[in-house]
Design an enzyme around this catalytic site. Structure first.
Site, PDB file in Angstrom:
ATOM      1  N   LYS A 178      27.686  74.762  65.248  1.00 19.25           N
ATOM      2  CA  LYS A 178      26.303  75.059  64.861  1.00 19.25           C
ATOM      3  C   LYS A 178      25.644  73.823  64.229  1.00 19.25           C
ATOM      4  O   LYS A 178      24.467  73.553  64.437  1.00 19.25           O
ATOM      5  CB  LYS A 178      26.293  76.236  63.882  1.00 19.25           C
ATOM      6  CG  LYS A 178      26.617  77.557  64.583  1.00 19.25           C
ATOM      7  CD  LYS A 178      26.834  78.703  63.632  1.00 19.25           C
ATOM      8  CE  LYS A 178      28.170  78.653  62.968  1.00 19.25           C
ATOM      9  NZ  LYS A 178      28.758  79.913  62.555  1.00 19.25           N
ATOM     10  N   LYS A 179      26.432  73.095  63.454  1.00 16.55           N
ATOM     11  CA  LYS A 179      25.878  71.899  62.798  1.00 16.55           C
ATOM     12  C   LYS A 179      25.552  70.826  63.839  1.00 16.55           C
ATOM     13  O   LYS A 179      24.503  70.207  63.802  1.00 16.55           O
ATOM     14  CB  LYS A 179      26.877  71.360  61.762  1.00 16.55           C
ATOM     15  CG  LYS A 179      26.936  72.222  60.520  1.00 16.55           C
ATOM     16  CD  LYS A 179      25.694  72.019  59.664  1.00 16.55           C
ATOM     17  CE  LYS A 179      25.273  73.255  58.920  1.00 16.55           C
ATOM     18  NZ  LYS A 179      24.028  73.141  58.182  1.00 16.55           N
ATOM     19  N   SER A 193      33.784  76.692  64.759  1.00 22.57           N
ATOM     20  CA  SER A 193      32.652  77.592  64.578  1.00 22.57           C
ATOM     21  C   SER A 193      31.580  76.947  63.682  1.00 22.57           C
ATOM     22  O   SER A 193      30.396  76.888  64.034  1.00 22.57           O
ATOM     23  CB  SER A 193      33.163  78.896  63.951  1.00 22.57           C
ATOM     24  OG  SER A 193      32.098  79.719  63.567  1.00 22.57           O
ATOM     25  N   THR A 253      22.141  81.368  51.910  1.00 20.55           N
ATOM     26  CA  THR A 253      20.877  80.680  51.656  1.00 20.55           C
ATOM     27  C   THR A 253      19.697  81.401  52.315  1.00 20.55           C
ATOM     28  O   THR A 253      18.604  81.476  51.741  1.00 20.55           O
ATOM     29  CB  THR A 253      20.982  79.225  52.161  1.00 20.55           C
ATOM     30  OG1 THR A 253      22.051  78.615  51.443  1.00 20.55           O
ATOM     31  CG2 THR A 253      19.721  78.441  51.936  1.00 20.55           C
ATOM     32  N   ASP A 279      22.541  66.297  57.088  1.00 17.74           N
ATOM     33  CA  ASP A 279      22.648  67.721  56.785  1.00 17.74           C
ATOM     34  C   ASP A 279      23.851  67.961  55.885  1.00 17.74           C
ATOM     35  O   ASP A 279      24.709  67.079  55.703  1.00 17.74           O
ATOM     36  CB  ASP A 279      22.772  68.519  58.096  1.00 17.74           C
ATOM     37  CG  ASP A 279      22.466  70.006  57.918  1.00 17.74           C
ATOM     38  OD1 ASP A 279      22.118  70.422  56.803  1.00 17.74           O
ATOM     39  OD2 ASP A 279      22.592  70.742  58.913  1.00 17.74           O
ATOM     40  N   LYS A 280      23.877  69.156  55.342  1.00 18.69           N
ATOM     41  CA  LYS A 280      24.984  69.551  54.464  1.00 18.69           C
ATOM     42  C   LYS A 280      25.379  70.972  54.837  1.00 18.69           C
ATOM     43  O   LYS A 280      24.531  71.778  55.250  1.00 18.69           O
ATOM     44  CB  LYS A 280      24.489  69.446  53.025  1.00 18.69           C
ATOM     45  CG  LYS A 280      25.308  70.152  51.986  1.00 18.69           C
ATOM     46  CD  LYS A 280      24.645  71.463  51.603  1.00 18.69           C
ATOM     47  CE  LYS A 280      25.465  72.270  50.658  1.00 18.69           C
ATOM     48  NZ  LYS A 280      24.907  73.601  50.433  1.00 18.69           N
ATOM     49  N   HIS A 281      26.659  71.263  54.699  1.00 23.95           N
ATOM     50  CA  HIS A 281      27.113  72.637  54.914  1.00 23.95           C
ATOM     51  C   HIS A 281      28.076  73.014  53.803  1.00 23.95           C
ATOM     52  O   HIS A 281      28.910  72.205  53.392  1.00 23.95           O
ATOM     53  CB  HIS A 281      27.826  72.759  56.272  1.00 23.95           C
ATOM     54  CG  HIS A 281      28.391  74.130  56.495  1.00 23.95           C
ATOM     55  ND1 HIS A 281      27.622  75.175  56.934  1.00 23.95           N
ATOM     56  CD2 HIS A 281      29.630  74.630  56.295  1.00 23.95           C
ATOM     57  CE1 HIS A 281      28.366  76.261  57.010  1.00 23.95           C
ATOM     58  NE2 HIS A 281      29.595  75.956  56.636  1.00 23.95           N
ATOM     59  N   SER A 282      27.958  74.240  53.349  1.00 20.98           N
ATOM     60  CA  SER A 282      28.887  74.731  52.323  1.00 20.98           C
ATOM     61  C   SER A 282      29.662  75.908  52.889  1.00 20.98           C
ATOM     62  O   SER A 282      29.116  76.706  53.668  1.00 20.98           O
ATOM     63  CB  SER A 282      28.088  75.159  51.100  1.00 20.98           C
ATOM     64  OG  SER A 282      28.831  76.071  50.334  1.00 20.98           O
ATOM     65  N   ARG A 321      36.072  87.617  66.956  1.00 24.37           N
ATOM     66  CA  ARG A 321      37.054  87.265  65.906  1.00 24.37           C
ATOM     67  C   ARG A 321      36.925  88.190  64.711  1.00 24.37           C
ATOM     68  O   ARG A 321      37.928  88.591  64.102  1.00 24.37           O
ATOM     69  CB  ARG A 321      36.838  85.806  65.457  1.00 24.37           C
ATOM     70  CG  ARG A 321      37.271  84.784  66.486  1.00 24.37           C
ATOM     71  CD  ARG A 321      36.791  83.396  66.094  1.00 24.37           C
ATOM     72  NE  ARG A 321      37.231  83.028  64.770  1.00 24.37           N
ATOM     73  CZ  ARG A 321      36.529  82.257  63.915  1.00 24.37           C
ATOM     74  NH1 ARG A 321      35.357  81.772  64.253  1.00 24.37           N
ATOM     75  NH2 ARG A 321      37.004  81.969  62.740  1.00 24.37           N
TER      76      ARG A 321
HETATM   77  N1  URA Z   1      31.666  80.573  58.886  1.00 21.65           N
HETATM   78  C1  URA Z   1      31.435  80.324  60.198  1.00 21.65           C
HETATM   79  O1  URA Z   1      30.341  79.957  60.585  1.00 21.65           O
HETATM   80  N2  URA Z   1      32.451  80.487  61.062  1.00 21.65           N
HETATM   81  C2  URA Z   1      33.692  80.895  60.695  1.00 21.65           C
HETATM   82  O2  URA Z   1      34.553  81.000  61.526  1.00 21.65           O
HETATM   83  C3  URA Z   1      33.913  81.147  59.332  1.00 21.65           C
HETATM   84  C4  URA Z   1      32.875  80.972  58.431  1.00 21.65           C
END
Ligand code: URA
Length: 440
Positions: free
Chosen positions: A187-188, A183, A120, A80-83, A168
């Site tokens: 999720k990843k 955070s 996305t 996977d990739k996250h930006s 937050r």
């Molecule tokens: N994106 C997230 O998913 N969590 C954060 O705390 C900041 C950006």
């Protein structure tokens, strides 16, 4: 274990034990911890920070606070990739199908636009019928059969993060590197990849505009992910200007389709796709070295195999089967389109990418309030990049607006976002650095 005692220990600068963190996250998930507890816990972390081990423990606990996906039925690498998000960044729409065409499996849980940055999921929702919230079976089937599926965050994935993030957001505790790290990664991790590649942006349009902060975030993400058992590397990429020539939702889907089919390829976007794609193939054992990996991604794009995967994903998730051939007919269009001329002719010296992102939001392409609907058709195309000559015959960009009045407001904002000079300015390369986990 008393929740307030855990908060007190962090407030006083003590290192929290893994079971204290797990207890706090459990209380958050089950509703035993109040918003006041969540706010105080977050603020204590803003001031006192978290060690790598504490951050990994928070990440793991939040990842395990809900459903975690398993991919035992898939015989291939799950990557996977996250930006961290930017403007004109349609990388995921190109990258996921390209990696799938090379034999990888990409179950990508993506986000919506945040602040001035595009998301996305908002882009994919510009495609009529595309379901960004399919049931678990449909998601799994799409990953198994197509090799990739990009869907939105579900309520049962990392619910503790959802709760903590909401607090937050309204308690000035978003800007904490360990909290952002936990955070994003929770999720990843919950989506079950075997390896992760991160694209951490720096520059005027980035979530972390300042390069020192972006490097620190990238390092924290890589170190924490590895400590939590997920092999991860990051690329630091430039967001001092939009990554490609389109910013918005339908207009970025169109740009991604043009990239996939080869009709038009923006070189900076292409470089980021190649760099991240190569990392994903190597991490997944699908290529032995960077040259081979880049060649495979290029071939997947040039042969049309990546475009076919994209079309198959769109169709599997409810969109039209002929999105590649008939995107003109399927994607929504804004009724008012006009060019924005520069305030004077010359070369683009600087771009306030954040201001361009905000111009898209003001056009209706992003949200002013959480959950608000967006206008998928509006946006900017043909954006001039740093160093480009603008003036008669080469506008700064083209605005796609719902009304003439909106187009007028956007045009003024865009003119202010561009600094024009006499000489061509130097451009930063799109990929600035590669960040590996620090030795333990
Ligand atoms: N994106 C997230 O998913 N969590 C954060 O705390 C900041 C950006």
């Amino acid at each position: 274990m008393l929740i307030q005692e855990i908060i007190r220990r962090k407030r006083d600068g003590k290192a929290l034990e893994t079971d204290e963190i797990a207890h706090f996250v459990d209380a958050l998930t089950k509703g035993h911890a109040s918003d006041a507890h969540a706010a105080a816990f977050s603020m204590a972390i803003v001031f006192r920070g978290l060690s790598r081990d504490e951050c990994a423990a928070l990440t793991r606990a939040m990842a395990q606070s809900g459903r975690t996906l398993q991919w035992h039925d898939i015989d291939g690498p799950i990557v996977d990739k996250h930006s961290t998000g930017g403007i004109g960044d349609s990388v995921s729409l190109i990258l996921a199908p390209a990696v799938a065409a090379c034999g990888g499996y990409v179950p990508m849980i993506a986000g919506r636009g945040l602040g001035h940055t595009g998301g996305t999921i908002d882009k994919l929702e510009a495609i009529p019928g595309y379901n960004t919230a399919p049931n678990a079976d449909a998601f799994r089937r799409c990953v198994r059969e197509v090799g990739c599926a990009i869907i939105g965050q579900t309520d049962d994935l990392a619910p503790a993060d959802k709760r903590l993030y909401a607090v937050r957001d309204v308690t000035a505790t978003v800007e904490s590197i360990p909290l952002i790290t936990a955070s994003i990664l929770s999720k990843k991790l919950a989506a079950g990849p075997r390896a992760l590649v991160l694209d951490v942006k720096t520059g005027s349009g980035a979530f972390m505009a300042n390069e020192t902060g972006a490097r620190e975030l990238a390092q924290s993400l890589v170190d924490t992910a590895c400590a939590a058992g997920l092999p991860t590397i990051a690329h630091l990429t430039d967001m001092n200007e939009p990554l490609a020539k389109a910013a918005g939702n339908a207009v970025e889907v169109e740009a991604a389709i043009d990239h996939l089919t080869g009709a038009h390829r923006d070189p900076r976007l292409h470089e980021v796709v190649l760099a991240l794609g190569a990392e994903m193939l190597i991490a997944g054992g699908l290529a032995a070295h960077p040259e081979e990996a880049r060649r495979k991604i290029s071939e997947a794009l040039d042969s049309g195999a990546a475009a076919e995967r994209f079309a198959a994903m769109v169709h599997a998730l409810g969109g039209a089967h002929d999105i590649l051939e008939r995107h003109d007919a399927h994607l929504p269009r804004a009724p008012h389109v006009r060019d924005v001329d520069p305030s004077m002719p010359g070369h683009v010296r600087e771009v306030d990418a954040r201001a361009l992102g905000l111009a898209v939001v003001a056009l209706g392409g992003g949200r002013r309030a959480p959950g608000a609907p967006i206008d998928a058709a509006v946006g900017l195309t043909d954006l001039a990049g740093i160093g480009e000559e603008v003036g008669p015959g080469r506008p700064l960009c083209r605005v796609h607006a719902r009304s003439e009045a909106d187009a007028e407001i956007a045009s003024a904002a865009i003119q202010r976002a561009y600094a024009i000079g006499d000489k061509p300015a130097a451009r930063r390369p799109p990929v600035i650095d590669r960040i590996l986990a620090a030795p333990q």
